[in-house]
Motif scaffolding. Structure first.
Motif, PDB file in Angstrom:
ATOM      1  N   SER A 185      -9.985   0.288   3.468  1.00  0.00           N
ATOM      2  CA  SER A 185     -11.323  -0.631   2.282  1.00  0.00           C
ATOM      3  C   SER A 185     -11.204  -0.621   0.795  1.00  0.00           C
ATOM      4  O   SER A 185     -10.925  -0.919  -0.130  1.00  0.00           O
ATOM      5  CB  SER A 185     -12.462  -1.133   2.985  1.00  0.00           C
ATOM      6  OG  SER A 185     -13.832  -1.264   1.868  1.00  0.00           O
ATOM      7  N   ALA A 186     -10.868   1.219   0.897  1.00  0.00           N
ATOM      8  CA  ALA A 186     -11.258   2.080  -0.528  1.00  0.00           C
ATOM      9  C   ALA A 186      -9.767   1.440  -0.990  1.00  0.00           C
ATOM     10  O   ALA A 186      -9.459   1.204  -2.578  1.00  0.00           O
ATOM     11  CB  ALA A 186     -11.599   3.581   0.245  1.00  0.00           C
ATOM     12  N   GLY A 193      -1.201  -2.078  -2.755  1.00  0.00           N
ATOM     13  CA  GLY A 193       0.624  -1.682  -1.662  1.00  0.00           C
ATOM     14  C   GLY A 193       0.105  -0.527  -0.997  1.00  0.00           C
ATOM     15  O   GLY A 193       0.604  -0.762   0.855  1.00  0.00           O
ATOM     16  N   ARG A 194      -0.669   1.051  -0.716  1.00  0.00           N
ATOM     17  CA  ARG A 194      -0.425   2.162   0.741  1.00  0.00           C
ATOM     18  C   ARG A 194      -1.942   0.882   1.269  1.00  0.00           C
ATOM     19  O   ARG A 194      -1.429   1.726   2.168  1.00  0.00           O
ATOM     20  CB  ARG A 194      -1.150   2.378  -0.890  1.00  0.00           C
ATOM     21  CG  ARG A 194      -0.589   3.722  -1.267  1.00  0.00           C
ATOM     22  CD  ARG A 194      -1.028   4.952  -1.634  1.00  0.00           C
ATOM     23  NE  ARG A 194      -1.585   5.700  -1.257  1.00  0.00           N
ATOM     24  CZ  ARG A 194      -2.173   6.924  -0.517  1.00  0.00           C
ATOM     25  NH1 ARG A 194      -3.096   6.932  -2.671  1.00  0.00           N
ATOM     26  NH2 ARG A 194      -2.869   7.981  -0.116  1.00  0.00           N
ATOM     27  N   ALA A 195      -2.617   0.234   0.920  1.00  0.00           N
ATOM     28  CA  ALA A 195      -3.611  -0.441   1.903  1.00  0.00           C
ATOM     29  C   ALA A 195      -2.721  -0.765   2.560  1.00  0.00           C
ATOM     30  O   ALA A 195      -3.512  -1.631   4.150  1.00  0.00           O
ATOM     31  CB  ALA A 195      -4.526  -1.151   1.093  1.00  0.00           C
ATOM     32  N   ARG A 196      -1.957  -1.711   2.044  1.00  0.00           N
ATOM     33  CA  ARG A 196      -1.095  -2.477   3.285  1.00  0.00           C
ATOM     34  C   ARG A 196       0.375  -1.887   3.921  1.00  0.00           C
ATOM     35  O   ARG A 196      -0.333  -1.713   5.616  1.00  0.00           O
ATOM     36  CB  ARG A 196      -0.339  -3.812   2.091  1.00  0.00           C
ATOM     37  CG  ARG A 196       0.989  -4.476   2.967  1.00  0.00           C
ATOM     38  CD  ARG A 196       1.439  -5.746   2.470  1.00  0.00           C
ATOM     39  NE  ARG A 196       2.442  -6.462   3.012  1.00  0.00           N
ATOM     40  CZ  ARG A 196       3.179  -5.801   3.760  1.00  0.00           C
ATOM     41  NH1 ARG A 196       4.394  -4.743   3.239  1.00  0.00           N
ATOM     42  NH2 ARG A 196       4.301  -6.603   4.265  1.00  0.00           N
ATOM     43  N   ASP A 197       0.724  -0.978   3.643  1.00  0.00           N
ATOM     44  CA  ASP A 197       1.091   0.144   4.578  1.00  0.00           C
ATOM     45  C   ASP A 197       0.531   0.720   5.708  1.00  0.00           C
ATOM     46  O   ASP A 197       0.562   0.496   6.421  1.00  0.00           O
ATOM     47  CB  ASP A 197       1.865   0.857   3.066  1.00  0.00           C
ATOM     48  CG  ASP A 197       3.177   0.556   2.526  1.00  0.00           C
ATOM     49  OD1 ASP A 197       3.305  -0.519   3.257  1.00  0.00           O
ATOM     50  OD2 ASP A 197       3.407   1.025   1.297  1.00  0.00           O
ATOM     51  N   MET A 198      -1.181   1.600   5.305  1.00  0.00           N
ATOM     52  CA  MET A 198      -1.888   2.354   5.659  1.00  0.00           C
ATOM     53  C   MET A 198      -2.365   1.014   7.057  1.00  0.00           C
ATOM     54  O   MET A 198      -2.442   0.492   8.494  1.00  0.00           O
ATOM     55  CB  MET A 198      -3.253   2.342   5.551  1.00  0.00           C
ATOM     56  CG  MET A 198      -3.675   3.476   6.621  1.00  0.00           C
ATOM     57  SD  MET A 198      -5.152   3.603   5.293  1.00  0.00           S
ATOM     58  CE  MET A 198      -5.718   4.378   7.123  1.00  0.00           C
TER      59      MET A 198
END
Length: 356
Positions: A185-186, A193-198
């Protein structure tokens, strides 16, 4: 071996044993009654096969109807005495009729003559063979009962292991999932991009755990790949504070072990070790194959002010010990200790390389 194949092999062995008894009876007839070998074989072999069927069916149903564990000894002995006497009288009558038929085929004087002493001997042998058949049936029934009990125990054990693995999946630290979702969420506002990867890593981790079966062991390299997904997700939250190292010697990666046996240890290391230190720390997994044994060590930095119990608390260590005991008995062991500012867990289990 399937049940049908086992039954056919048992029947073949049973008939072979009776053919050997028929040969023995023919030898006794030649030696005692003075009959020729051909006449003795013509008389003894068909009669032995006939009595094999009579004894087999009669003794089988009596053994089923009078199980030793549920009937008194006197009742069983009385029933089988009467059964043996009846079967032996039938055998003597069949022997007399068969000897008369053989006399019509064989030359004059070559046929076997059933005398009273010979009939008494046949009666005694017939009763003895009937009782031996009954004992053999009781042994087979006990073997089948033991095999069914072992099968039920194995099925119960597999069901218990599956339930344990499902419970372990539900015990994958809820804080891990909660913190991962918070991190995602953060990141959506900072680095989409990092949110999608995670998100993809989290989905891949749970997809991989759902495909595991408790009774099917996995290779150590597969278990380490699952740990890598777990640590990659945690590293998004901890950043450079979490360092993960692997040291797997040659031959160890192809050894088998129960699925998700290391995940609780690494989860404990993150939660109770690295998570309690402001400066973070490292987690190291080392594995080596020493002859017939596989040795695995999981160690992590621990809070200097916390005790060994703090570094190793939770159900993870107990769960690992119980699963190893269920899978290997006394052939496997797990020990943990705190050395300076490092918490260490050592696993020793048999080095297996082929799936059953």
């Amino acid at each position: 071996m399937s049940g049908g194949s086992w039954a056919r092999r048992g029947l073949a062995l049973y008939l072979l044993a009776w053919l050997l008894l028929g040969l023995l009876l023919a030898g006794l007839i030649v030696a005692g009654a003075g009959a020729g070998p051909i006449a003795a074989l013509l008389f003894a072999l068909p009669l032995a096969l006939f009595y094999a069927c009579a004894c087999g069916f009669s003794a089988y149903y009596l053994c089923r109807a009078y199980p030793l564990a549920q009937r008194s000894l006197w009742a069983v002995l009385s029933v089988f005495f009467c059964g043996g006497l009846g079967a032996a009288l039938l055998w003597c009558a069949a022997g007399s009729a068969w000897a008369a038929l053989c006399a019509l085929v064989l030359p004059q004087g070559a046929a076997l003559v059933i005398t009273r002493p010979f009939a008494v001997i046949m009666l005694g042998i017939g009763m003895l063979l009937y009782w031996m058949t009954a004992v053999a049936h009781y042994l087979v029934l006990e073997f089948e009962r033991t095999r069914r009990a072992e099968t039920r125990a194995l099925e119960s054990r597999l069901l218990a292991q599956d339930a344990e693995l499902r419970m372990l999946r539900t015990q994958v630290d809820p804080h891990f999932l909660f913190n991962s979702l918070n991190s995602i969420s953060a990141l959506t506002a900072i680095d989409a991009g990092r949110a999608r990867d995670m998100t993809l890593q989290l989905a891949g981790f749970f997809r991989q755990t759902l495909g595991l079966e408790a009774h099917r062991k996995v290779f150590l390299e597969e278990e380490l790949a699952l740990l890598g997904r777990f640590v990659e997700i945690e590293q998004v939250r901890f950043g450079p504070r979490l360092v993960f190292e692997q040291q797997v010697e040659e031959g160890a990666g192809s050894c088998l072990l129960p699925p998700m046996i290391l995940q609780p240890l690494v989860e404990n290391a993150v939660k109770h070790g690295i998570g309690q230190r402001l400066e973070g720390g490292s987690i190291r997994v080392c594995a080596e194959r020493a002859g017939s044994l596989l040795r695995i060590r999981v160690e992590n930095d621990a809070d200097p002010e916390g005790g060994a119990a703090t570094a190793g608390r939770g159900v993870g260590l107990v769960n690992v010990r119980q699963r190893l005991a269920a899978a290997y008995g006394r052939e496997a062991s797990v020990h943990w200790a705190r050395v300076d500012d490092r918490f260490r867990v050592d696993l020793v289990l048999p080095a297996e390389t082929e799936r059953e």
